[in-house]
Each structure stands twice: as structure tokens, then as C-alpha cells.
Design a protein around this motif. Sequence first.
Motif, short mmCIF file in Angstrom:
data_model
loop_
_atom_site.label_atom_id
_atom_site.label_comp_id
_atom_site.label_asym_id
_atom_site.label_seq_id
_atom_site.Cartn_x
_atom_site.Cartn_y
_atom_site.Cartn_z
N MET A 1 0.84 -1.18 0.00
CA MET A 1 0.00 0.00 0.00
C MET A 1 0.89 1.25 0.00
N PRO A 2 0.60 2.23 -0.88
CA PRO A 2 1.44 3.42 -0.95
C PRO A 2 1.34 4.27 0.32
N GLN A 3 2.43 4.94 0.63
CA GLN A 3 2.48 5.82 1.80
C GLN A 3 1.57 7.03 1.58
N GLU A 4 0.82 7.39 2.60
CA GLU A 4 -0.04 8.56 2.52
C GLU A 4 0.82 9.82 2.58
N THR A 5 0.47 10.80 1.76
CA THR A 5 1.19 12.07 1.75
C THR A 5 0.34 13.11 2.44
N LYS A 6 0.81 13.59 3.59
CA LYS A 6 0.09 14.61 4.34
C LYS A 6 0.76 15.97 4.28
N LEU A 7 2.11 15.96 4.10
CA LEU A 7 2.87 17.21 4.15
C LEU A 7 3.93 17.24 3.05
N ILE A 8 3.85 18.26 2.21
CA ILE A 8 4.80 18.45 1.12
C ILE A 8 5.61 19.71 1.39
N LEU A 9 6.91 19.60 1.29
CA LEU A 9 7.81 20.74 1.45
C LEU A 9 8.28 21.17 0.07
N CYS A 10 8.12 22.46 -0.22
CA CYS A 10 8.57 23.00 -1.51
C CYS A 10 9.47 24.21 -1.26
N PRO A 11 10.79 24.00 -1.31
CA PRO A 11 11.69 25.15 -1.19
C PRO A 11 11.81 25.87 -2.53
N ILE A 12 11.74 27.19 -2.49
CA ILE A 12 11.91 27.97 -3.72
C ILE A 12 12.94 29.06 -3.50
N ASN A 13 13.63 29.39 -4.58
CA ASN A 13 14.59 30.48 -4.57
C ASN A 13 13.87 31.71 -5.09
N LEU A 14 13.51 32.62 -4.21
CA LEU A 14 12.72 33.78 -4.61
C LEU A 14 13.47 34.74 -5.51
N ARG A 15 14.77 34.60 -5.61
CA ARG A 15 15.53 35.47 -6.51
C ARG A 15 15.32 35.10 -7.97
N HIS A 16 14.79 33.89 -8.23
CA HIS A 16 14.63 33.42 -9.61
C HIS A 16 13.20 33.08 -9.96
N THR A 17 12.23 33.38 -9.11
CA THR A 17 10.85 32.97 -9.38
C THR A 17 10.23 33.70 -10.55
N GLU A 18 10.73 34.89 -10.91
CA GLU A 18 10.15 35.58 -12.05
C GLU A 18 10.47 34.84 -13.35
N LEU A 19 11.48 34.00 -13.33
CA LEU A 19 11.86 33.23 -14.51
C LEU A 19 11.14 31.88 -14.58
N ASP A 20 11.10 31.19 -13.45
CA ASP A 20 10.55 29.84 -13.46
C ASP A 20 10.23 29.41 -12.04
N TYR A 21 9.03 28.96 -11.84
CA TYR A 21 8.63 28.44 -10.54
C TYR A 21 7.88 27.12 -10.72
N SER A 22 8.37 26.31 -11.64
CA SER A 22 7.73 25.05 -11.99
C SER A 22 7.68 24.07 -10.81
N GLU A 23 8.65 24.15 -9.90
CA GLU A 23 8.62 23.26 -8.74
C GLU A 23 7.41 23.58 -7.87
N TYR A 24 7.09 24.85 -7.76
CA TYR A 24 5.92 25.27 -6.98
C TYR A 24 4.64 24.76 -7.64
N GLU A 25 4.54 24.91 -8.95
CA GLU A 25 3.36 24.43 -9.67
C GLU A 25 3.18 22.92 -9.48
N GLN A 26 4.28 22.19 -9.56
CA GLN A 26 4.23 20.73 -9.36
C GLN A 26 3.80 20.40 -7.93
#
Length: 141
Positions: A1-26
Amino acid sequence: MPQETKLILCPINLRHTELDYSEYEQAVTMAKFRGAKLILATVAPEFERNLNIRDVEGFWKEELRKFLKTHPADGVEVETAVRKGSTHREIVRLAKERKADVIVMKSANPKVKDYLLGTTASHVVAYAPCSVYVVRSYPHA
């Protein structure tokens, strides 16, 4: 049985978010699909380049708030976190402290020096206490 996902951590580099924030979208998509909470985090350097910033944590917390205002995570509970120090170490430390089920982060297009010294993503993959989903980012033309 797959592990339940309750908490996702998404670190982002705010200095580069105007270019690409695909990790956040994912991360938002994953959180919606799995019904998980999202921690959106950024890591400020130990010594800020712009010495005019007196309250580094307050400054970056406000930047996270602005980012979320312009990129809302509709239908997802989001918490923000600001850490100060070495990016790869702080991501792993935060994941351990909060008992994250998965980390969704970006990996930049590697350069030769990255293969010799290691990247933030490779360190996190090696030392994280949970699964790590790495979103590949390519330079824009």
C-alpha cells in the motif's frame, strides 16, 4: 500500500521565481491530488548581499507572502517558512523537523562545477528523510 502524503515541502529560490517556478506548480498539483498541506519555504543566505536589509527573515517572509498573492494555491493549505543558512542543509533540517512526506524542489541545469562540488538537489536527495521529487529546470532562450 502506498504511503499517505500529508505534508509536502517546496523550497523555492525567490531570486529566480520571475523566470521559473515550476517546482511550486508541481507541488501545488501534488498537494491538491493527494489532499496534502504544503510548506512553501525559502532559505536566506547567512549574510545578505544587500546589507540594507536589517530584518532578513521579515524581508523574505514578506517576499513569500507577495509570491503567494500572485501565485495562489487554490484549494491547498499553505504554510510559509523562512530559514537562514546553507540552503541544502536547511531544506533537510526543515524536512526532518516537520516530518515532511515528500520534498518537491528544482534542480538547475548542471554545469561542470556542479558535478565536482555537488548541487543543492543532490545533497537533499542524499540526506533527506523522505522522498524527493526533483523538477528539472532548463535555461530560457
